[in-house]
Design an enzyme around this catalytic site. Structure first.
Site, PDB file in Angstrom:
ATOM      1  N   ALA A 182       0.868  -1.184   0.000  1.00  0.00           N
ATOM      2  CA  ALA A 182       0.000   0.000   0.000  1.00  0.00           C
ATOM      3  C   ALA A 182       0.896   1.223   0.000  1.00  0.00           C
ATOM      4  O   ALA A 182       2.031   1.169   0.487  1.00  0.00           O
ATOM      5  CB  ALA A 182      -0.911   0.003   1.217  1.00  0.00           C
ATOM      6  N   CYS A 183       0.416   2.328  -0.529  1.00  0.00           N
ATOM      7  CA  CYS A 183       1.251   3.520  -0.631  1.00  0.00           C
ATOM      8  C   CYS A 183       1.721   3.963   0.755  1.00  0.00           C
ATOM      9  O   CYS A 183       1.112   3.646   1.773  1.00  0.00           O
ATOM     10  CB  CYS A 183       0.516   4.638  -1.362  1.00  0.00           C
ATOM     11  SG  CYS A 183      -0.633   5.580  -0.349  1.00  0.00           S
ATOM     12  N   LEU A 184       2.797   4.725   0.789  1.00  0.00           N
ATOM     13  CA  LEU A 184       3.438   5.089   2.047  1.00  0.00           C
ATOM     14  C   LEU A 184       2.547   5.918   2.968  1.00  0.00           C
ATOM     15  O   LEU A 184       2.763   5.952   4.182  1.00  0.00           O
ATOM     16  CB  LEU A 184       4.736   5.847   1.765  1.00  0.00           C
ATOM     17  CG  LEU A 184       5.855   5.035   1.099  1.00  0.00           C
ATOM     18  CD1 LEU A 184       7.037   5.935   0.771  1.00  0.00           C
ATOM     19  CD2 LEU A 184       6.296   3.871   1.978  1.00  0.00           C
ATOM     20  N   SER A 185       1.544   6.567   2.420  1.00  0.00           N
ATOM     21  CA  SER A 185       0.652   7.364   3.275  1.00  0.00           C
ATOM     22  C   SER A 185      -0.103   6.483   4.268  1.00  0.00           C
ATOM     23  O   SER A 185      -0.545   6.963   5.318  1.00  0.00           O
ATOM     24  CB  SER A 185      -0.333   8.168   2.424  1.00  0.00           C
ATOM     25  OG  SER A 185      -1.147   7.309   1.652  1.00  0.00           O
TER      26      SER A 185
END
Length: 275
Positions: A182-185
């Site tokens: 999943a994206c770093l956010s």
């Protein structure tokens, strides 16, 4: 003799092909993970290279290592591939990091893909949500998919994650067993502002931890002082084996407290605060 469960998978795979056939030409949101890889490879088989365009978003929340893997995989599959730049950190709705963060991110990306498809003459935009995602309790990004009328063929064919990995393995896709990403956010609690410096710290920390070959890994940034490591429960001992090296690296990244989550990795652990 074909086992019953295998026959069911064959039927779902045929349904996927029939769905894709009806689209004619497509733009595929391609992250380089197993879901989008199977979707892209299947679209190429059904529609042909001229009718398929893979598009990967390059953003601050998407590590360089993931971008390079997507680029390499698209070339190996033989797809036309375009990388676009999205500017999530310029979007205040995204950076304030409330519970709808994923909605704003997904809507910006898919809007760009819809516009590109229209300009280049592709009939549909596809994304890689699967049947398990449809059952998830909290997926704000799905709202953007529905609003923009983007297609989710894997979900519509009833394919779950395990079945997708099986089909990807049969197609010799090298990412068939790639850990979920999943994206770093997603490493930040809701309400903690998403900023480039924080993303860089998490990215560098995860990149270091990846050197120990964990099957699944998340480095959760709770505040500027505290970081929490998630790995699969059976890999907790490996973190402790490399305890001194890990602590040294994460303290170099200015974390004061380095913690290990003994519950282990689980998808969307940051959503556990949502009632």
């Amino acid at each position: 003799m074909i086992e019953k469960k295998d026959a069911a998978l064959v039927k779902k795979n045929e349904k996927l092909k029939n769905i894709l056939q009806g689209y004619g030409s497509v733009v595929v949101a391609f992250s380089g993970g197993v879901d989008s890889a199977l979707l892209l490879d299947s679209a190429l088989e059904v529609l042909g290279r001229d009718n398929v365009l893979a598009v990967t978003s390059c953003a601050e929340t998407y590590p360089d290592r993931e971008l390079e893997e997507a680029r390499s995989l698209a070339a190996e599959i033989g797809a036309k591939h375009k990388i676009i730049r999205t500017t999530e950190l310029d979007n205040e709705n995204f950076t304030r990091n409330d519970e709808d963060r994923c909605y704003y991110c997904k809507k910006e990306l898919l809007s760009d893909l819809k516009e590109m498809a229209e300009k280049k003459g592709y009939r549909e935009v596809l994304e890689g949500s699967n049947y398990d995602d449809a059952k998830s309790e909290y997926r704000p990004g799905i709202k953007a998919v529905e609003e923009l009328k983007v297609k989710s063929p894997l979900k519509d064919a009833g394919l779950n994650k395990k079945e997708i990995r099986t089909l990807a393995r049969r197609r010799d896709l090298p990412v068939w067993d790639k850990p979920s990403f999943a994206c770093l956010s997603s490493r930040f609690p809701y309400g903690v502002k998403i900023e480039e410096e924080k993303l860089t710290r998490v990215d560098e920390g995860e990149d270091f931890l990846q050197s120990f070959d964990f099957d699944q890994l998340r480095l959760r940034h709770h505040d500027d002082e505290t970081v929490r490591i998630e790995v699969n429960p059976e890999e907790l001992d490996r973190v402790l084996e490399h305890r001194k090296e890990i602590i040294k690296k994460l303290k170099q990244l200015d974390y004061t407290y380095v913690t290990l989550d003994i519950e282990g990795y689980r998808t969307g652990s940051m959503n556990e605060v949502i009632s």
